[in-house]
Structures are given as structure tokens and as C-alpha cells.
Scaffold this active site. Structure first.
Site, PDB file in Angstrom:
ATOM      1  N   ILE A 137       0.866  -1.171   0.000  1.00  0.00           N
ATOM      2  CA  ILE A 137       0.000   0.000   0.000  1.00  0.00           C
ATOM      3  C   ILE A 137       0.906   1.226   0.000  1.00  0.00           C
ATOM      4  O   ILE A 137       2.043   1.173   0.461  1.00  0.00           O
ATOM      5  CB  ILE A 137      -0.997   0.022   1.191  1.00  0.00           C
ATOM      6  N   ASP A 138       0.406   2.315  -0.549  1.00  0.00           N
ATOM      7  CA  ASP A 138       1.219   3.509  -0.724  1.00  0.00           C
ATOM      8  C   ASP A 138       1.707   4.084   0.607  1.00  0.00           C
ATOM      9  O   ASP A 138       1.104   3.856   1.661  1.00  0.00           O
ATOM     10  CB  ASP A 138       0.429   4.591  -1.470  1.00  0.00           C
ATOM     11  N   LYS A 139       2.757   4.871   0.522  1.00  0.00           N
ATOM     12  CA  LYS A 139       3.345   5.503   1.702  1.00  0.00           C
ATOM     13  C   LYS A 139       2.292   6.227   2.542  1.00  0.00           C
ATOM     14  O   LYS A 139       2.243   6.054   3.765  1.00  0.00           O
ATOM     15  CB  LYS A 139       4.424   6.504   1.260  1.00  0.00           C
ATOM     16  N   THR A 141      -0.959   5.890   2.483  1.00  0.00           N
ATOM     17  CA  THR A 141      -2.155   5.096   2.759  1.00  0.00           C
ATOM     18  C   THR A 141      -1.889   4.288   4.022  1.00  0.00           C
ATOM     19  O   THR A 141      -0.817   3.711   4.181  1.00  0.00           O
ATOM     20  CB  THR A 141      -2.478   4.147   1.589  1.00  0.00           C
ATOM     21  N   ARG A 239      -6.732   5.470  -6.373  1.00  0.00           N
ATOM     22  CA  ARG A 239      -6.439   6.881  -6.626  1.00  0.00           C
ATOM     23  C   ARG A 239      -6.716   7.256  -8.086  1.00  0.00           C
ATOM     24  O   ARG A 239      -7.326   8.293  -8.372  1.00  0.00           O
ATOM     25  CB  ARG A 239      -4.987   7.176  -6.257  1.00  0.00           C
TER      26      ARG A 239
END
Length: 302
Positions: A137-139, A141, A239
Site C-alpha cells: 500500500i502507498d506511503k 495510505t 487513486r
């Protein structure tokens, strides 16, 4: 460590990653695919894709990453928020701001470094910098992330991701009012042609991506709180998909979101994870509550 292989007639026409796994059974097909994608495999002195069909007398050079070399990664003293753990895997509640694995700009302050500090046994399928990492998962998130402790578990969970049997749900706050109660966003996703740091809808060359959206609450005709259920798991999928329908995530400046009520990254939280445990032979369902900063934004809107 470098090793050379010469393809014999009996395995020609096989995919390169599969052929290498047959030639060296100490490593998985997934591991060889990782090496190929990272330009550590040369066929007749050229880089090719994992799907390349090998031919008789092809000369293959493989630069192996040492599976034990994760010991050289700097441990990062960081307390993990463990939601579930057993001998085969653990699931953590990743905080916003923590990068999952080492890369450009983040070498020794990532989740992988924290796992090493906490002496967690980790799978080696994806190579040195991604030990244990099955999905990301993104930084910015937050939320649930599964870590594999061994290669068997890693490969089995990877199959669940591939066949979409693992269920992942997110809570998000988006700009604007989504009128429908439920909607399905379908749009192929690929690398943005003008900005390689971003992803974009690419109907021609992108990979299939499907996101299911359910509206939870609407605020002041300005924002909508939603649940997103992933049918696929492409990079930046939620996103990109929400931006494509003109409802970008609040705080997501990369994809057009506003920053009036929150300006420290996208308001996106991986709150639910459902998967089949390959060793326990049962379904595991986990949830984690919204982080305090997300709740504070919602409280202001109410």
C-alpha cells in the site's frame, strides 16, 4: 553470485522464468521473474521479459541475489502495530508515512527495515529489498498489510491476489458528491506517458482494473465518504479510478485532490482484509479502525 545456463531441446518453448525454476529448484519461478524484471538475467547478452520463450542453445546468465543478504539491510527501530500473527504470516496496521520497502529516497527507514529490526522471519520470493512483501500500500495510505514469513505462504497468498479471492476493502474521503449509492469503476491502468511517477487510465496498453464503490456518507455537498472494494490490485488503482470519475481522494494532490481540509497525503485507509490461510485451511477476516487524523477530519465535517 553469477551462473550460466545453456538451454537444451527438451525445455525449449517454455517461459524463461519457468525454465529457470526447472534448471535450479532452489529458487521459485516467482523469484526468477523478479530477477528478470530487475535486469539480473541476460539471454544471449540481452534483457528479455519473464514470458520470453526459450530456444535450444540459448545462453542464459543469471545474477542471483543472496537470499541471506537481507542481513545487510539496516534495521529500523520501529514498533509494529500487529493485528494478527502466527508461524506463517503476520498482518500489520501500517501507519501513514511509512514506505513499504527500500527504494529511491527511502533506504533504511521502511517497513522491511522495521521487520528486520523486529527479527521477523520473512519469505524470500521477491528478493532482497522486498523480503516478506506480498502486496503493497502507498506511503500515505494507512491500514492492513499482510507479510509472509516463508516462501510457501508467500506463493499461496500471491495466487489469491492473482485470482482475486483475497478481499481488500478501503475507506476513503473524496471530493464532490457521488450521487449513486453503488458503482463499479472499470478502467485499464498503466504508467502515465508524461509523468513516469504516476499511473493513468490506459485503455490500449494498461492492465485490467476494477474497483467497486459504496457510498457511506455525504458531507455538506462537498465530500463523500466511501468504501472501495478491490477486484484487482493495480498500482495506485483507487487513486487513479476515483480521479478518472472526477472524485479524487481528499489530500491526493498527485491525482487532483483538494487540500482544504487535509493536506498531508490522501485520506485512504485499508480497513478490511479477508484471505484463506494456506496452512490453517480456513478463512481469516480482519478489520482495523480509521486512524485518528482521519476521524478528526470527519468530525469537522459533521
Amino acid at each position: 553470485m553469477e551462473k550460466k545456463f545453456i538451454i537444451k531441446e527438451e525445455i525449449e518453448t517454455l517461459r524463461l522464468d519457468k525454465a529457470l525454476a526447472l534448471l535450479n529448484e532452489n529458487y521459485s519461478r516467482e523469484y526468477f521473474s523478479f530477477l528478470i524484471k530487475n535486469n539480473n538475467v541476460f539471454v544471449n547478452n540481452k534483457n528479455v521479459s519473464p514470458s520470453y520463450k526459450v530456444k535450444e542453445n540459448d545462453e542464459i546468465i543469471v545474477n542471483f541475489e543472496d537470499k541471506e543478504s537481507n542481513l545487510n539491510l539496516k534495521p529500523y527501530e520501529f514498533k509494529l502495530d500487529v493485528v494478527y500473527q502466527d508461524d506463517d504470516l503476520l498482518v500489520i496496521n501500517k501507519p501513514k508515512g511509512l514506505v513499504v520497502h527500500p527504494g529511491s529516497g527511502h533506504i533504511d527507514d521502511t517497513l522491511v527495515n522495521a521487520l528486520i529490526y523486529n527479527k521477523v522471519q520473512l519469505s524470500t520470493v521477491n528478493g532482497l529489498n522486498r523480503v516478506g512483501i506480498v502486496h503493497r500500500i502507498d506511503k500515505d495510505t494507512s491500514g492492513l498489510l499482510l507479510i509472509a514469513k516463508n516462501d510457501f505462504t508467500h506463493n499461496e497468498i500471491a495466487k489469491e491476489l492473482k485470482d482475486h479471492s483475497m478481499k481488500r476493502s478501503y475507506i476513503a474521503l473524496v471530493d464532490g458528491i457521488i450521487e449513486e449509492s453503488d458503482l463499479k469503476i472499470v478502467g485499464k491502468i498503466g504508467r502515465d506517458k508524461t509523468n513516469r511517477m504516476k499511473m493513468a487510465i490506459d485503455s490500449k496498453n494498461g492492465k485490467e482494473a476494477i474497483t467497486h464503490v459504496h457510498v457511506l456518507e455525504r458531507f455538506k455537498n462537498l465530500y463523500t465518504l466511501i468504501r472501495c472494494d478491490l477486484e484487482t490490485g493495480r498500482t495506485h488503482q483507487i487513486r487513479v479510478h476515483l480521479s478518472s470519475i472526477k472524485h479524487p481522494l481528499v489530500g491526493d494532490l498527485v491525482y487532483g485532490g483538494s487540500n482544504h481540509i487535509y493536506n498531508e497525503g490522501q485520506l485512504l485507509h485499508a480497513y478490511k482484509l479477508v484471505f484463506y490461510h494456506p496452512t490453517l485451511k480456513k478463512e481469516i477476516s480482519l478489520k482495523t479502525p480509521l486512524p485518528s487524523y482521519f476521524l478528526e477530519v470527519l468530525e469537522k465535517l459533521k
